[in-house]
Scaffold this motif. Sequence first.
Motif, PDB file in Angstrom:
ATOM      1  N   ASN A 101       2.255 -22.313   4.873  1.00  0.00           N
ATOM      2  CA  ASN A 101       1.982 -23.408   3.934  1.00  0.00           C
ATOM      3  C   ASN A 101       3.023 -24.516   4.026  1.00  0.00           C
ATOM      4  O   ASN A 101       2.728 -25.674   3.718  1.00  0.00           O
ATOM      5  N   LEU A 102       4.234 -24.174   4.438  1.00  0.00           N
ATOM      6  CA  LEU A 102       5.246 -25.212   4.629  1.00  0.00           C
ATOM      7  C   LEU A 102       4.847 -26.163   5.759  1.00  0.00           C
ATOM      8  O   LEU A 102       5.065 -27.379   5.673  1.00  0.00           O
ATOM      9  N   LEU A 103       4.236 -25.622   6.792  1.00  0.00           N
ATOM     10  CA  LEU A 103       3.729 -26.460   7.873  1.00  0.00           C
ATOM     11  C   LEU A 103       2.560 -27.316   7.387  1.00  0.00           C
ATOM     12  O   LEU A 103       2.439 -28.486   7.755  1.00  0.00           O
ATOM     13  N   LEU A 104       1.698 -26.711   6.547  1.00  0.00           N
ATOM     14  CA  LEU A 104       0.591 -27.480   5.966  1.00  0.00           C
ATOM     15  C   LEU A 104       1.122 -28.588   5.060  1.00  0.00           C
ATOM     16  O   LEU A 104       0.540 -29.675   4.994  1.00  0.00           O
ATOM     17  N   LEU A 105       2.226 -28.326   4.362  1.00  0.00           N
ATOM     18  CA  LEU A 105       2.833 -29.332   3.493  1.00  0.00           C
ATOM     19  C   LEU A 105       3.336 -30.522   4.305  1.00  0.00           C
ATOM     20  O   LEU A 105       3.124 -31.682   3.922  1.00  0.00           O
ATOM     21  N   SER A 106       3.988 -30.240   5.435  1.00  0.00           N
ATOM     22  CA  SER A 106       4.461 -31.321   6.293  1.00  0.00           C
ATOM     23  C   SER A 106       3.297 -32.153   6.819  1.00  0.00           C
ATOM     24  O   SER A 106       3.361 -33.393   6.851  1.00  0.00           O
ATOM     25  N   LEU A 107       2.219 -31.472   7.202  1.00  0.00           N
ATOM     26  CA  LEU A 107       1.026 -32.173   7.689  1.00  0.00           C
ATOM     27  C   LEU A 107       0.409 -33.019   6.577  1.00  0.00           C
ATOM     28  O   LEU A 107      -0.027 -34.154   6.798  1.00  0.00           O
ATOM     29  N   ASN A 135      -8.554 -32.985   6.944  1.00  0.00           N
ATOM     30  CA  ASN A 135      -7.721 -31.791   6.789  1.00  0.00           C
ATOM     31  C   ASN A 135      -7.818 -31.182   5.396  1.00  0.00           C
ATOM     32  O   ASN A 135      -8.120 -29.983   5.260  1.00  0.00           O
ATOM     33  N   PRO A 136      -7.555 -31.942   4.314  1.00  0.00           N
ATOM     34  CA  PRO A 136      -7.658 -31.319   2.982  1.00  0.00           C
ATOM     35  C   PRO A 136      -9.077 -30.902   2.609  1.00  0.00           C
ATOM     36  O   PRO A 136      -9.264 -29.976   1.814  1.00  0.00           O
ATOM     37  N   ILE A 137     -10.091 -31.566   3.168  1.00  0.00           N
ATOM     38  CA  ILE A 137     -11.476 -31.152   2.915  1.00  0.00           C
ATOM     39  C   ILE A 137     -11.716 -29.760   3.491  1.00  0.00           C
ATOM     40  O   ILE A 137     -12.394 -28.918   2.884  1.00  0.00           O
ATOM     41  N   ILE A 138     -11.153 -29.493   4.659  1.00  0.00           N
ATOM     42  CA  ILE A 138     -11.249 -28.159   5.261  1.00  0.00           C
ATOM     43  C   ILE A 138     -10.585 -27.125   4.363  1.00  0.00           C
ATOM     44  O   ILE A 138     -11.101 -26.017   4.174  1.00  0.00           O
ATOM     45  N   TYR A 139      -9.430 -27.485   3.771  1.00  0.00           N
ATOM     46  CA  TYR A 139      -8.746 -26.551   2.879  1.00  0.00           C
ATOM     47  C   TYR A 139      -9.618 -26.202   1.681  1.00  0.00           C
ATOM     48  O   TYR A 139      -9.638 -25.058   1.226  1.00  0.00           O
ATOM     49  N   VAL A 140     -10.333 -27.190   1.138  1.00  0.00           N
ATOM     50  CA  VAL A 140     -11.187 -26.959  -0.028  1.00  0.00           C
ATOM     51  C   VAL A 140     -12.248 -25.911   0.277  1.00  0.00           C
ATOM     52  O   VAL A 140     -12.539 -25.030  -0.533  1.00  0.00           O
ATOM     53  N   PHE A 141     -12.832 -25.984   1.471  1.00  0.00           N
ATOM     54  CA  PHE A 141     -13.924 -25.079   1.826  1.00  0.00           C
ATOM     55  C   PHE A 141     -13.439 -23.703   2.261  1.00  0.00           C
ATOM     56  O   PHE A 141     -14.149 -22.711   2.080  1.00  0.00           O
ATOM     57  N   PHE A 142     -12.240 -23.617   2.826  1.00  0.00           N
ATOM     58  CA  PHE A 142     -11.816 -22.355   3.430  1.00  0.00           C
ATOM     59  C   PHE A 142     -10.637 -21.680   2.722  1.00  0.00           C
ATOM     60  O   PHE A 142     -10.347 -20.528   3.010  1.00  0.00           O
ATOM     61  N   TYR A 143      -9.941 -22.376   1.820  1.00  0.00           N
ATOM     62  CA  TYR A 143      -8.805 -21.785   1.132  1.00  0.00           C
ATOM     63  C   TYR A 143      -9.108 -21.641  -0.355  1.00  0.00           C
ATOM     64  O   TYR A 143      -9.095 -22.623  -1.092  1.00  0.00           O
ATOM     65  N   PRO A 144      -9.375 -20.420  -0.836  1.00  0.00           N
ATOM     66  CA  PRO A 144      -9.628 -20.232  -2.277  1.00  0.00           C
ATOM     67  C   PRO A 144      -8.457 -20.674  -3.142  1.00  0.00           C
ATOM     68  O   PRO A 144      -8.651 -21.172  -4.255  1.00  0.00           O
ATOM     69  N   TRP A 145      -7.218 -20.483  -2.631  1.00  0.00           N
ATOM     70  CA  TRP A 145      -6.059 -20.854  -3.438  1.00  0.00           C
ATOM     71  C   TRP A 145      -6.008 -22.355  -3.702  1.00  0.00           C
ATOM     72  O   TRP A 145      -5.529 -22.801  -4.760  1.00  0.00           O
ATOM     73  N   PHE A 146      -6.526 -23.154  -2.782  1.00  0.00           N
ATOM     74  CA  PHE A 146      -6.516 -24.603  -2.990  1.00  0.00           C
ATOM     75  C   PHE A 146      -7.493 -24.997  -4.093  1.00  0.00           C
ATOM     76  O   PHE A 146      -7.205 -25.869  -4.925  1.00  0.00           O
TER      77      PHE A 146
END
Length: 328
Positions: free
Chosen positions: A64-70, A294-305
């Motif tokens: 998630n730290l790498l995702l934060l940088s992105l 990128n964040p749209i992908i997180y919405v669909f694939f990451y429940p925590w988001f």
Amino acid sequence: MEALEEPELCFPHINTSCRRTRRPYMETTLMYSVLSCIIVLTVILNLLVIISISHFRRLHTTTNLLLLSLAVSDFVMGLLEMPVHLDYQGCWLIGDRMCALNAFLSFLLVSVSVGCMVLIAIDRYIAICNPMFYTTRVTLTRVKLCVCLCWMFSGVHSSWMLRDLLKQPDIFRTCYGECIVVVTFAEGLFDLIITFLGPVLIIAILYSRVLVVAVSQARAMRSHVAVVTVQRSHTVKARKSEIKAARTLGIVIIVFLLCSSPYYSFAVAAQSNSVGGITSGIEIWLLYLNSSLNPIIYVFFYPWFRKTIQHIFTLHILQPGSRDVSVM
């Protein structure tokens, strides 16, 4: 009627001024509407990712730290870069120094995004292919160091690529009000290798290996699912989680390649090898569109988001102890 027409020159009182690009009214309105929505979406969604990972302690993981940088690079792209390209009609109205700064920021953010993609691929490779060594080799301290080095290297690379423009901001412009970046063939080839071909090769090699290992592990888990113990069951769930994370991040990387390939193909095909610092070309907006996807992908694939978004919009993050809430 003539009084209502847009002036032909960017600066009517300067004879050396560039000419303004004219577009049909309906085309301009449609373009502004669509691109404005993309910009707003990019800023809001990436800001939600930044708040989510920064606020909740359970999300302070190496990946998630790498995702934060992105997300930070994508957020800055949406906040500062995209709006400049939205209203550009062949006229740069805020000076040569701002043109050089804008070009530097564009090069920097693209380089950082590429670097983050490579780091994500390395992270998933170690997690899937060498899980026994993941916790010892991939620590928060080392990931933070890698992220800092990624930003530093991107800054050095961008400064070197734009060294002439940064020293003399008006060196390449042919008319007053133009913002353009010109690189030599050798510099363009070096940039292509460093920011596209090299990273793509590394990512392809790592993810091909990850795919093979993930498929073999998935088959092994299915064949032994009926006879596993409770302890083994937890291990299987953990492995499934790692494989799912690898698949999600793989989608992020594939989307990045699809969005960036047209831009680099255009750069290679251009005989003059010159790229306008501010242009409304579709290849530029495809490159920038990756910051929205990128964040749209997180919405669909990451429940925590999705859970963190609920906490943010319901203002639960303002309550005491909200940082320790489990959102995984």
